[in-house]
Design a protein around this motif. Structure first.
Motif, mmCIF file in Angstrom:
data_model
loop_
_atom_site.group_PDB
_atom_site.id
_atom_site.type_symbol
_atom_site.label_atom_id
_atom_site.label_comp_id
_atom_site.label_asym_id
_atom_site.label_seq_id
_atom_site.Cartn_x
_atom_site.Cartn_y
_atom_site.Cartn_z
ATOM 1 N N LEU A 67 0.818 -1.195 0.000
ATOM 2 C CA LEU A 67 0.000 0.000 0.000
ATOM 3 C C LEU A 67 0.863 1.260 0.000
ATOM 4 C CD1 LEU A 67 -2.714 1.377 0.131
ATOM 5 C CD2 LEU A 67 -2.727 1.015 2.601
ATOM 6 N N GLN A 68 1.921 1.238 0.770
ATOM 7 C CA GLN A 68 2.802 2.400 0.845
ATOM 8 C C GLN A 68 3.484 2.655 -0.504
ATOM 9 O OE1 GLN A 68 5.655 2.182 4.029
ATOM 10 N NE2 GLN A 68 5.827 4.401 4.166
ATOM 11 N N THR A 69 3.874 1.578 -1.193
ATOM 12 C CA THR A 69 4.489 1.711 -2.509
ATOM 13 C C THR A 69 3.518 2.338 -3.504
ATOM 14 O OG1 THR A 69 5.931 -0.196 -2.153
ATOM 15 C CG2 THR A 69 5.532 0.466 -4.446
ATOM 16 N N ALA A 70 2.271 1.850 -3.498
ATOM 17 C CA ALA A 70 1.259 2.395 -4.405
ATOM 18 C C ALA A 70 0.997 3.863 -4.118
ATOM 19 C CB ALA A 70 -0.033 1.586 -4.294
ATOM 20 N N LEU A 71 0.886 4.204 -2.827
ATOM 21 C CA LEU A 71 0.630 5.591 -2.460
ATOM 22 C C LEU A 71 1.803 6.483 -2.870
ATOM 23 C CD1 LEU A 71 -1.010 7.805 -1.156
ATOM 24 C CD2 LEU A 71 -0.135 7.074 1.086
ATOM 25 N N ASN A 72 3.020 6.023 -2.666
ATOM 26 C CA ASN A 72 4.191 6.806 -3.071
ATOM 27 C C ASN A 72 4.189 7.058 -4.579
ATOM 28 O OD1 ASN A 72 5.426 7.276 -0.588
ATOM 29 N ND2 ASN A 72 6.449 5.284 -0.593
ATOM 30 N N ASN A 73 3.756 6.058 -5.349
ATOM 31 C CA ASN A 73 3.673 6.235 -6.805
ATOM 32 C C ASN A 73 2.678 7.339 -7.158
ATOM 33 O OD1 ASN A 73 5.541 4.251 -7.391
ATOM 34 N ND2 ASN A 73 4.017 2.646 -7.689
ATOM 35 N N VAL A 74 1.523 7.316 -6.493
ATOM 36 C CA VAL A 74 0.507 8.342 -6.742
ATOM 37 C C VAL A 74 1.056 9.720 -6.390
ATOM 38 C CG1 VAL A 74 -1.778 9.177 -6.110
ATOM 39 C CG2 VAL A 74 -1.383 6.729 -6.356
ATOM 40 N N VAL A 75 1.715 9.830 -5.273
ATOM 41 C CA VAL A 75 2.275 11.111 -4.836
ATOM 42 C C VAL A 75 3.318 11.605 -5.833
ATOM 43 C CG1 VAL A 75 3.670 12.240 -3.052
ATOM 44 C CG2 VAL A 75 1.788 10.712 -2.391
ATOM 45 N N ASN A 76 4.203 10.706 -6.282
ATOM 46 C CA ASN A 76 5.249 11.094 -7.241
ATOM 47 C C ASN A 76 4.656 11.528 -8.584
ATOM 48 O OD1 ASN A 76 7.304 10.587 -5.412
ATOM 49 N ND2 ASN A 76 7.557 8.457 -6.065
ATOM 50 N N ILE A 77 3.634 10.811 -9.021
ATOM 51 C CA ILE A 77 2.979 11.158 -10.285
ATOM 52 C C ILE A 77 2.349 12.543 -10.182
ATOM 53 C CG2 ILE A 77 1.003 10.589 -11.782
ATOM 54 C CD1 ILE A 77 1.617 7.606 -11.041
ATOM 55 N N THR A 78 1.708 12.820 -9.065
ATOM 56 C CA THR A 78 1.086 14.124 -8.871
ATOM 57 C C THR A 78 2.136 15.228 -8.915
ATOM 58 O OG1 THR A 78 -0.648 13.115 -7.519
ATOM 59 C CG2 THR A 78 -0.366 15.493 -7.328
#
Length: 262
Positions: A67-78
């Motif tokens: 979950l943390q990996t997925a959230l970090n991806n979303v944050v980086n994309i934003t």
């Protein structure tokens, strides 16, 4: 009759004049309303948000790593999206003082958005429990769907309107160069090619007038401070149709080049 060496040289020069900006203009108009990079990122973002939902509702892992990996991806994309929007604003040229003031306001908005993303990234890169990451993910998703979308909508519309304006300007410059050499070009064409060539010129003129009219209405609505969803949709559709007309004009430029080369 075969062309002379001198005529062949003129053909090459004129074809270059007609076709030179084609790839540039196509690239500019293709990304006006939805930049390809942002489109790709949004696709990736959707995948990651779907993953967050799946983890939260049905497939909760025994630890927070996935979950943390997925959230970090979303944050980086934003963060990448925000940087791209800033770069596109900075690339706009020949603006009025009022338009530059709007860019300054937009850059301030983007800076504030990046500050929030930076704070979230600090939280998501630290070790945390599953429930903590779930809470962060839900809050970030709600922020993306709400305040973030509301804030960047006007910025994307502003950028698309003025990118479209630049594309129309470039196409008109190209048309002007062709019209300047119109007599020379017609002198190089056979009788059977002259009429199609002139039809293409008139078609380009019509398409660019249409594009300019659509753009003028979209820009006027934008500068009036469009606030409703209907206003936003009208601007987006105006830009889309203007870009389509510019791309059609460049297709006609290619057709002109083919006539000359035959």
């Amino acid at each position: 009759m075969p062309y002379s060496i001198r005529s062949t040289k003129h053909i090459s020069i004129i074809c270059a004049l007609i076709l030179a900006p084609f790839f540039f203009a196509q690239a500019k108009t293709a990304k006006d309303t939805t930049p390809n990079t942002i489109k790709t990122e949004l696709n990736r973002l959707t995948d990651n948000l779907d993953l967050l939902t799946a983890i939260k509702t049905a497939k909760r892992p025994t630890d927070a790593t996935s979950l943390q990996t997925a959230l970090n991806n979303v944050v980086n994309i934003t963060d990448e999206e925000i940087k791209n929007m800033g770069n596109e604003l900075n690339a706009l040229e020949d603006l009025t003082d009022g338009e530059n003031a709007m860019i300054s306001d937009s850059m301030e908005t983007l800076a504030n958005l990046r500050m929030y993303v930076k704070l979230v990234r600090t939280d998501t890169t630290q070790e945390a429990t599953l429930n903590t990451i779930l809470s962060l993910a839900q809050k970030f998703k709600e922020w993306r769907d709400g305040p973030y979308t509301v804030a960047v909508g006007p910025i994307i519309r502003f950028t698309s309107v003025f990118q479209s304006k630049n594309a129309i300007k470039a196409a008109n410059i190209r048309l002007g160069a062709i019209l300047k050499d119109e007599r020379k070009i017609r002198g190089m064409l056979s009788a059977t090619k002259t009429a199609p060539f002139m039809r293409l010129i008139k078609k380009v003129q019509t398409e660019l007038r249409k594009a300019a009219d659509l753009h003028t209405r979209a820009e006027a609505l934008l500068m009036e401070g469009a606030t409703t969803e209907d206003d936003a949709n009208t601007i987006n559709e105006g830009v889309r149709q203007a870009n389509a007309s510019v791309n059609t004009a460049y297709d006609d430029f290619i057709a002109m080049g083919k006539l000359i080369r035959k």
